[in-house]
Design a protein around this motif. Structure first.
Motif, PDB file in Angstrom:
ATOM      1  N   GLY A  74     -36.406   8.568  41.874  1.00  0.00           N
ATOM      2  CA  GLY A  74     -36.040   7.816  41.212  1.00  0.00           C
ATOM      3  C   GLY A  74     -36.360   8.169  39.623  1.00  0.00           C
ATOM      4  N   GLY A  75     -36.776   9.497  39.799  1.00  0.00           N
ATOM      5  CA  GLY A  75     -36.818   9.465  38.406  1.00  0.00           C
ATOM      6  C   GLY A  75     -36.471   9.320  37.368  1.00  0.00           C
ATOM      7  N   ASP A  76     -34.642   8.793  37.590  1.00  0.00           N
ATOM      8  CA  ASP A  76     -34.249   8.587  36.666  1.00  0.00           C
ATOM      9  C   ASP A  76     -34.024   6.773  36.583  1.00  0.00           C
ATOM     10  N   ILE A  77     -33.773   6.640  37.619  1.00  0.00           N
ATOM     11  CA  ILE A  77     -34.412   4.761  37.332  1.00  0.00           C
ATOM     12  C   ILE A  77     -35.505   4.587  37.126  1.00  0.00           C
ATOM     13  N   LEU A  78     -36.757   5.208  37.305  1.00  0.00           N
ATOM     14  CA  LEU A  78     -38.003   4.995  35.815  1.00  0.00           C
ATOM     15  C   LEU A  78     -37.312   5.360  34.399  1.00  0.00           C
ATOM     16  N   CYS A  79     -36.803   6.157  33.599  1.00  0.00           N
ATOM     17  CA  CYS A  79     -36.172   6.630  32.597  1.00  0.00           C
ATOM     18  C   CYS A  79     -35.256   5.711  31.922  1.00  0.00           C
ATOM     19  N   ASP A  80     -34.431   4.525  33.174  1.00  0.00           N
ATOM     20  CA  ASP A  80     -32.953   4.209  32.521  1.00  0.00           C
ATOM     21  C   ASP A  80     -31.880   4.320  32.256  1.00  0.00           C
ATOM     22  N   LYS A  81     -32.869   5.649  32.407  1.00  0.00           N
ATOM     23  CA  LYS A  81     -30.721   7.391  33.067  1.00  0.00           C
ATOM     24  C   LYS A  81     -29.702   6.682  33.503  1.00  0.00           C
ATOM     25  N   LYS A  82     -28.792   6.213  32.279  1.00  0.00           N
ATOM     26  CA  LYS A  82     -27.204   6.045  32.715  1.00  0.00           C
ATOM     27  C   LYS A  82     -26.233   7.521  33.683  1.00  0.00           C
ATOM     28  N   THR A  83     -26.695   6.274  35.048  1.00  0.00           N
ATOM     29  CA  THR A  83     -25.900   7.537  36.487  1.00  0.00           C
ATOM     30  C   THR A  83     -25.093   6.816  36.775  1.00  0.00           C
ATOM     31  N   PHE A  84     -24.638   7.886  37.372  1.00  0.00           N
ATOM     32  CA  PHE A  84     -22.866   6.635  38.534  1.00  0.00           C
ATOM     33  C   PHE A  84     -23.295   5.735  39.099  1.00  0.00           C
ATOM     34  N   PRO A  85     -24.447   5.635  39.926  1.00  0.00           N
ATOM     35  CA  PRO A  85     -25.043   4.172  40.974  1.00  0.00           C
ATOM     36  C   PRO A  85     -25.034   3.315  39.672  1.00  0.00           C
TER      37      PRO A  85
ATOM     38  N   TYR B 173     -34.941  -7.230  34.140  1.00  0.00           N
ATOM     39  CA  TYR B 173     -36.966  -7.475  33.888  1.00  0.00           C
ATOM     40  C   TYR B 173     -37.393  -6.582  34.303  1.00  0.00           C
ATOM     41  N   PHE B 174     -37.186  -5.371  34.600  1.00  0.00           N
ATOM     42  CA  PHE B 174     -37.661  -4.244  34.692  1.00  0.00           C
ATOM     43  C   PHE B 174     -37.421  -3.400  34.472  1.00  0.00           C
ATOM     44  N   LYS B 175     -36.478  -3.175  32.965  1.00  0.00           N
ATOM     45  CA  LYS B 175     -35.982  -2.717  32.064  1.00  0.00           C
ATOM     46  C   LYS B 175     -37.013  -2.993  31.030  1.00  0.00           C
ATOM     47  N   ASP B 176     -37.375  -3.860  30.943  1.00  0.00           N
ATOM     48  CA  ASP B 176     -38.548  -4.230  29.529  1.00  0.00           C
ATOM     49  C   ASP B 176     -39.908  -3.811  30.000  1.00  0.00           C
ATOM     50  N   ARG B 177     -40.260  -2.745  29.284  1.00  0.00           N
ATOM     51  CA  ARG B 177     -41.490  -2.232  29.931  1.00  0.00           C
ATOM     52  C   ARG B 177     -42.210  -2.783  29.029  1.00  0.00           C
ATOM     53  N   SER B 178     -42.255  -4.259  27.816  1.00  0.00           N
ATOM     54  CA  SER B 178     -43.538  -4.750  28.769  1.00  0.00           C
ATOM     55  C   SER B 178     -43.748  -5.741  28.901  1.00  0.00           C
ATOM     56  N   ASN B 179     -43.312  -6.034  30.251  1.00  0.00           N
ATOM     57  CA  ASN B 179     -43.028  -6.468  31.681  1.00  0.00           C
ATOM     58  C   ASN B 179     -44.587  -5.689  32.371  1.00  0.00           C
ATOM     59  N   ARG B 180     -45.393  -6.510  33.491  1.00  0.00           N
ATOM     60  CA  ARG B 180     -46.129  -5.213  34.356  1.00  0.00           C
ATOM     61  C   ARG B 180     -45.191  -5.159  35.875  1.00  0.00           C
ATOM     62  N   PHE B 181     -45.045  -3.983  35.874  1.00  0.00           N
ATOM     63  CA  PHE B 181     -45.094  -3.720  37.546  1.00  0.00           C
ATOM     64  C   PHE B 181     -45.422  -1.831  37.388  1.00  0.00           C
TER      65      PHE B 181
ATOM     66  N   GLU C 284     -43.280   2.054  41.449  1.00  0.00           N
ATOM     67  CA  GLU C 284     -42.710   2.291  42.702  1.00  0.00           C
ATOM     68  C   GLU C 284     -42.029   0.504  43.271  1.00  0.00           C
ATOM     69  N   GLU C 285     -42.591  -0.251  42.373  1.00  0.00           N
ATOM     70  CA  GLU C 285     -41.718  -1.314  42.583  1.00  0.00           C
ATOM     71  C   GLU C 285     -40.336  -1.478  41.669  1.00  0.00           C
ATOM     72  N   LYS C 286     -39.994  -0.775  40.618  1.00  0.00           N
ATOM     73  CA  LYS C 286     -38.922  -0.835  40.099  1.00  0.00           C
ATOM     74  C   LYS C 286     -37.561  -0.222  41.164  1.00  0.00           C
ATOM     75  N   ILE C 287     -38.255   1.362  41.613  1.00  0.00           N
ATOM     76  CA  ILE C 287     -37.347   1.853  41.841  1.00  0.00           C
ATOM     77  C   ILE C 287     -36.946   1.547  43.646  1.00  0.00           C
ATOM     78  N   CYS C 288     -37.585  -0.109  44.061  1.00  0.00           N
ATOM     79  CA  CYS C 288     -37.429  -0.647  45.550  1.00  0.00           C
ATOM     80  C   CYS C 288     -36.651  -1.477  44.625  1.00  0.00           C
ATOM     81  N   VAL C 289     -36.886  -2.054  44.048  1.00  0.00           N
ATOM     82  CA  VAL C 289     -35.988  -3.172  43.396  1.00  0.00           C
ATOM     83  C   VAL C 289     -34.423  -2.679  43.348  1.00  0.00           C
ATOM     84  N   TYR C 290     -34.467  -1.440  42.361  1.00  0.00           N
ATOM     85  CA  TYR C 290     -33.253  -0.648  41.987  1.00  0.00           C
ATOM     86  C   TYR C 290     -32.797  -0.559  42.866  1.00  0.00           C
TER      87      TYR C 290
END
Length: 325
Positions: A226-237, A255-263, A266-272
């Motif tokens: 989930g490292g790419d997800i957490l870094c908002d990396k542009k990947t094929f998926p 919402y989960f890209k906005d770092r001002s929101n609290r999460f 693990e939550e972000k990886i799960c949502v994506y």
């Protein structure tokens, strides 16, 4: 023909001889640490295998193969620093174990060591190999810059992404194939077919990497999932998910890209991951990989050699497509 296992043993013997006994030790210890992490040695193996298709003497390809592997590890060292990655092959990255400045300078020294090894290529092939390597190294820098540029953009097309990974990942695999072919005495047309084989294989390899970042096992993959997800990396998926997502799904990802929101991470990886699953992103990525793999294999059919000479290359191609790390 040498098997992949025989070639790997030959290369491991050479890499075990590499020792940087110069001072200051704080410059060279991180290089030894990085090379000792190992990895699959796929790229130098491909160089020797490409050479072996045309020549029984793979010794001519050993030094350029080693130089290309040292260069590959240099790019990983600096890539980890730019991505602020914590782990590489289940070990702390150099900038985490030492410092940012150490990672920069030790990486620079690795690049020089790569050129030194490639410079030991036999004279008849030296200029062609150096020209190919220098071109490839510059292309990889271009690919890395595109990758960083994409992080600042909200939208990246699939075509743009494929060009970025061609430069960042595929050209080095292509370079390894062509370098081995050159040293082995392959006809120019064959060397170009092997180069294109490397491009298509490298593109499929990176898409597999994108999938493993989401669906892989951290212990096997050697990096945190989930490292790419957490870094908002542009990947094929991610790119395909953004194209296929409905408004509700896009809003959730925003919402989960906005770092001002609290999460939590693990939550972000799960949502994506849930969104990817609902949009069949895994299957879409695998279909693209399979089409690229077919193009790669088609390049092998154009070579001026018999099928028996390609058995080992075909084996390693299948291994790369089915890897879990």
């Amino acid at each position: 023909m040498l098997s992949f296992e025989q070639i790997l043993i030959r290369l491991d013997l050479e890499f075990n001889k590499i020792y940087f006994d110069q001072s200051p030790r704080c410059l060279f210890e991180p290089i030894e640490y990085t090379l000792a992490l190992g990895g699959k040695r796929i790229r130098p193996c491909l160089t020797l295998m490409a050479c072996n298709i045309y020549s029984n003497n793979v010794e001519e390809a050993v030094k350029p193969a080693m130089g290309l592997e040292v260069f590959h590890n240099f790019t990983l060292l600096h890539d980890d620093l730019m991505d602020q990655a914590d782990m590489r092959r289940n070990k702390p990255t150099v900038h985490k174990k030492w410092s940012t400045n150490t990672a920069i300078l030790s990486g620079d020294a690795m690049l020089i060591a790569a050129y030194q090894l490639i410079g030991e290529t036999s004279e008849p092939y030296l200029k062609r190999i150096l020209d190919l390597f220098s071109k490839t190294a510059l292309e990889i820098c271009c690919g890395q810059q595109y990758d960083m540029d994409f992080e600042k953009r909200d939208e990246v097309s699939e075509d743009e992404y494929m060009e970025m990974i061609r430069l960042k990942t595929a050209v080095l695999i292509a370079c390894c194939m062509k370098a081995g072919a050159i040293v082995g005495g392959a006809p120019e047309k064959d060397a170009e077919h092997l180069y294109r084989f490397g491009i298509y294989t490298g593109l499929a390899f990176q898409l597999q990497d994108d999938l493993l970042d989401v669906y892989g096992d951290a212990k096997t993959f050697g990096k945190n999932i989930g490292g790419d997800i957490l870094c908002d990396k542009k990947t094929f998926p991610l790119i395909n998910a953004m194209m296929l997502a409905n408004e509700k799904q896009k809003a959730k990802m925003a919402y989960f890209k906005d770092r001002s929101n609290r999460f939590t991470p693990e939550e972000k990886i799960c949502v994506y991951t849930d969104i990817y699953n609902r949009l069949n992103i895994k299957e879409i990525t695998q279909q693209k990989m399979n089409s690229l793999f077919k193009l790669a294999l088609n390049e092998l059919t154009c070579l001026s050699v018999d099928k028996e000479s390609l058995v080992e290359i075909n084996k390693i191609s299948n291994m790369l497509m089915q890897r879990e790390s």
